[in-house]
Design an enzyme around this catalytic site. Structure first.
Site, PDB file in Angstrom:
ATOM      1  N   ASP A  44       0.866  -1.181   0.000  1.00 62.30           N
ATOM      2  CA  ASP A  44       0.000   0.000   0.000  1.00 62.30           C
ATOM      3  C   ASP A  44       0.904   1.232   0.000  1.00 62.30           C
ATOM      4  O   ASP A  44       2.107   1.126   0.243  1.00 62.30           O
ATOM      5  CB  ASP A  44      -0.885  -0.005   1.267  1.00 62.30           C
ATOM      6  CG  ASP A  44      -1.781   1.236   1.365  1.00 62.30           C
ATOM      7  OD1 ASP A  44      -2.454   1.569   0.376  1.00 62.30           O
ATOM      8  OD2 ASP A  44      -1.786   1.888   2.429  1.00 62.30           O
ATOM      9  N   SER A  45       0.307   2.395  -0.234  1.00 64.22           N
ATOM     10  CA  SER A  45       1.077   3.634  -0.143  1.00 64.22           C
ATOM     11  C   SER A  45       1.564   3.880   1.289  1.00 64.22           C
ATOM     12  O   SER A  45       2.492   4.658   1.497  1.00 64.22           O
ATOM     13  CB  SER A  45       0.206   4.808  -0.580  1.00 64.22           C
ATOM     14  OG  SER A  45      -0.918   4.906   0.277  1.00 64.22           O
ATOM     15  N   TYR A  89      -0.711   8.544  -2.301  1.00 65.12           N
ATOM     16  CA  TYR A  89      -0.698   8.289  -3.741  1.00 65.12           C
ATOM     17  C   TYR A  89      -1.857   9.024  -4.437  1.00 65.12           C
ATOM     18  O   TYR A  89      -1.778   9.308  -5.615  1.00 65.12           O
ATOM     19  CB  TYR A  89      -0.892   6.790  -4.014  1.00 65.12           C
ATOM     20  CG  TYR A  89       0.333   5.898  -3.919  1.00 65.12           C
ATOM     21  CD1 TYR A  89       1.549   6.366  -3.424  1.00 65.12           C
ATOM     22  CD2 TYR A  89       0.256   4.564  -4.347  1.00 65.12           C
ATOM     23  CE1 TYR A  89       2.652   5.512  -3.355  1.00 65.12           C
ATOM     24  CE2 TYR A  89       1.357   3.713  -4.280  1.00 65.12           C
ATOM     25  CZ  TYR A  89       2.556   4.187  -3.781  1.00 65.12           C
ATOM     26  OH  TYR A  89       3.631   3.345  -3.721  1.00 65.12           O
ATOM     27  N   CYS A 130      -4.403  -1.522  -1.978  1.00 65.13           N
ATOM     28  CA  CYS A 130      -4.523  -0.087  -2.162  1.00 65.13           C
ATOM     29  C   CYS A 130      -5.425   0.145  -3.366  1.00 65.13           C
ATOM     30  O   CYS A 130      -5.099  -0.312  -4.473  1.00 65.13           O
ATOM     31  CB  CYS A 130      -3.123   0.480  -2.421  1.00 65.13           C
ATOM     32  SG  CYS A 130      -3.083   2.235  -2.791  1.00 65.13           S
ATOM     33  N   THR A 149      -5.998   2.935  -4.821  1.00 68.06           N
ATOM     34  CA  THR A 149      -5.379   3.909  -5.731  1.00 68.06           C
ATOM     35  C   THR A 149      -4.366   3.219  -6.640  1.00 68.06           C
ATOM     36  O   THR A 149      -4.360   3.418  -7.857  1.00 68.06           O
ATOM     37  CB  THR A 149      -4.698   5.015  -4.899  1.00 68.06           C
ATOM     38  OG1 THR A 149      -5.655   5.545  -3.989  1.00 68.06           O
ATOM     39  CG2 THR A 149      -4.157   6.112  -5.777  1.00 68.06           C
ATOM     40  N   GLU A 208      -2.552   8.331   8.585  1.00 66.43           N
ATOM     41  CA  GLU A 208      -1.118   8.006   8.670  1.00 66.43           C
ATOM     42  C   GLU A 208      -0.509   8.548   9.973  1.00 66.43           C
ATOM     43  O   GLU A 208       0.434   7.979  10.507  1.00 66.43           O
ATOM     44  CB  GLU A 208      -0.355   8.595   7.479  1.00 66.43           C
ATOM     45  CG  GLU A 208      -0.534   7.834   6.179  1.00 66.43           C
ATOM     46  CD  GLU A 208       0.234   6.501   6.117  1.00 66.43           C
ATOM     47  OE1 GLU A 208       1.357   6.425   6.636  1.00 66.43           O
ATOM     48  OE2 GLU A 208      -0.322   5.541   5.552  1.00 66.43           O
ATOM     49  N   CYS A 214     -11.000   3.154  -0.138  1.00 62.20           N
ATOM     50  CA  CYS A 214      -9.587   3.408   0.166  1.00 62.20           C
ATOM     51  C   CYS A 214      -9.265   2.574   1.394  1.00 62.20           C
ATOM     52  O   CYS A 214     -10.023   2.585   2.367  1.00 62.20           O
ATOM     53  CB  CYS A 214      -9.362   4.889   0.457  1.00 62.20           C
ATOM     54  SG  CYS A 214      -7.735   5.258   1.156  1.00 62.20           S
ATOM     55  N   THR A 215      -8.157   1.860   1.356  1.00 65.46           N
ATOM     56  CA  THR A 215      -7.869   0.908   2.436  1.00 65.46           C
ATOM     57  C   THR A 215      -7.484   1.589   3.752  1.00 65.46           C
ATOM     58  O   THR A 215      -7.435   0.937   4.790  1.00 65.46           O
ATOM     59  CB  THR A 215      -6.755  -0.070   2.023  1.00 65.46           C
ATOM     60  OG1 THR A 215      -5.615   0.677   1.591  1.00 65.46           O
ATOM     61  CG2 THR A 215      -7.230  -0.994   0.908  1.00 65.46           C
ATOM     62  N   HIS A 216      -7.231   2.899   3.708  1.00 65.19           N
ATOM     63  CA  HIS A 216      -6.997   3.613   4.968  1.00 65.19           C
ATOM     64  C   HIS A 216      -8.305   3.794   5.768  1.00 65.19           C
ATOM     65  O   HIS A 216      -8.281   3.865   6.991  1.00 65.19           O
ATOM     66  CB  HIS A 216      -6.413   5.007   4.694  1.00 65.19           C
ATOM     67  CG  HIS A 216      -4.941   5.021   4.407  1.00 65.19           C
ATOM     68  ND1 HIS A 216      -4.401   4.588   3.223  1.00 65.19           N
ATOM     69  CD2 HIS A 216      -3.888   5.424   5.164  1.00 65.19           C
ATOM     70  CE1 HIS A 216      -3.085   4.736   3.252  1.00 65.19           C
ATOM     71  NE2 HIS A 216      -2.744   5.239   4.416  1.00 65.19           N
TER      72      HIS A 216
HETATM   73  N1  DGL Z   1      -4.739   3.268   0.847  1.00 65.46           N
HETATM   74  C1  DGL Z   1      -4.914   3.833  -0.416  1.00 65.46           C
HETATM   75  C2  DGL Z   1      -6.110   3.426  -1.182  1.00 65.46           C
HETATM   76  O1  DGL Z   1      -6.643   2.379  -0.915  1.00 65.46           O
HETATM   77  C3  DGL Z   1      -4.123   5.004  -0.863  1.00 65.46           C
HETATM   78  C4  DGL Z   1      -4.279   6.280  -0.169  1.00 65.46           C
HETATM   79  C5  DGL Z   1      -3.305   7.302  -0.702  1.00 65.46           C
HETATM   80  O2  DGL Z   1      -2.097   7.031  -0.621  1.00 65.46           O
HETATM   81  O3  DGL Z   1      -3.750   8.335  -1.180  1.00 65.46           O
HETATM   82  O4  DGL Z   1      -6.543   4.102  -2.062  1.00 65.46           O
END
Ligand code: DGL
Length: 273
Positions: A12-13, A44, A75, A77, A154, A186-188
């Site tokens: 992931d990012s 990202y 991720c 993205t 983060e 988004c996985t965050h």
């Molecule tokens: N965790 C990410 C996703 O699922 C990326 C978030 C990012 O780096 O902008 O999209």
């Protein structure tokens, strides 16, 4: 050549992919895992497709050099920007990617109105357009990019006033439109589900795709005869291109387990030392 005992590579990012790692751990704790968080480049979301492809290619090479038997692009993205590119670049490698869970949302919404939270790159990608075209007929989608939310997460700010305000800005207009489902693209974002639920209330369903992604990884391993049947709880190795101490301090909160973090450095946009 990877074997049954080789690890699953997950990237992931940043630390968002830990929401997917957590689900893989629940389903297959016997699988060894390599987790790569590209915290030197997070977020990202606002980056160009080409740059995200370069990063994703470098990380994939790194995970393959460390003997990964399967790559999980944890991720949305990176999946939006680079999954088809990676599949072309590495035709013999099995990948599991992510797309916003519009399909299950469209199947279950009663009001026909669904909110989708994801990054700008995810919404711009062809993958999202194709998901909408295939699954969202007759459903109205309300999209929001939640600017700043990935950075808040983060930093470990899962319940601060600033994080709440970003989410309220995204969700209040959707609630006014009578959504009954929110897709976390988004996985965050699964790490702020408690806050999201406080804002949307219990009548709105929040969809985290991580368990479905873990199931897909398991199916692929089984189909390839690469599922590890031999161990108890297997080890996880963590790599970051950012600050190891920061990732280390967040692990217990995000994953419920601790671990040592190995630093890695980028030589160029697509090569890791
Ligand atoms: N965790 C990410 C996703 O699922 C990326 C978030 C990012 O780096 O902008 O999209």
């Amino acid at each position: 050549m990877p074997s049954v005992n080789s690890p699953i590579g997950v990237f992931d990012s940043g630390i968002g992919g830990l929401s997917v790692l957590r689900a893989i751990r629940v389903l297959m704790s016997e699988e060894a895992i390599l987790y790569f968080g590209d915290q030197g480049h997070v977020p990202y979301g606002p980056r160009s497709m080409g740059q995200i492809q370069n990063f994703s290619e470098g990380i994939t090479n790194f995970l393959l050099d460390h003997d990964s038997k399967l790559i999980v692009v944890a991720c949305n993205t990176a999946s939006a920007a680079a999954l088809s590119y990676l599949r072309r670049r590495f035709p013999f490698v099995a990948f599991v990617g992510m797309e916003p869970a519009v399909k299950p949302a469209a199947e279950t919404t009663k009001t026909g109105k669904v909110g989708v939270l994801a990054t700008p790159a995810t919404f711009q990608g062809a993958l999202y357009a194709s998901v909408v075209e295939r699954f969202a007929a007759g459903v109205e989608l309300f999209q929001h990019t939640c600017p700043g939310l990935v950075s808040q997460i983060e930093k470990g700010e899962l319940a601060s006033a600033a994080t709440r305000s970003i989410l309220e800005d995204a969700l209040h207009p959707m609630l006014e439109k009578n959504i009954d489902t929110v897709v976390l693209g988004c996985t965050h974002y699964p790490f702020v589900i408690p806050l999201i639920e406080q804002i949307v209330g219990e009548r709105v369903r929040v969809i985290d795709p991580a368990p479905a992604v873990a199931k897909q990884a398991k199916r692929l391993l089984e189909a390839a005869g690469m599922k590890d049947q031999t161990r108890g709880r297997a080890p996880i190795r963590f790599f970051t291109s950012g600050s190891p101490s920061e990732m280390k301090s967040l692990l217990p909160v995000f994953l419920g387990e601790s671990g040592e973090i190995e630093p890695v450095a980028w030589k160029s946009d697509s090569v890791i030392e």
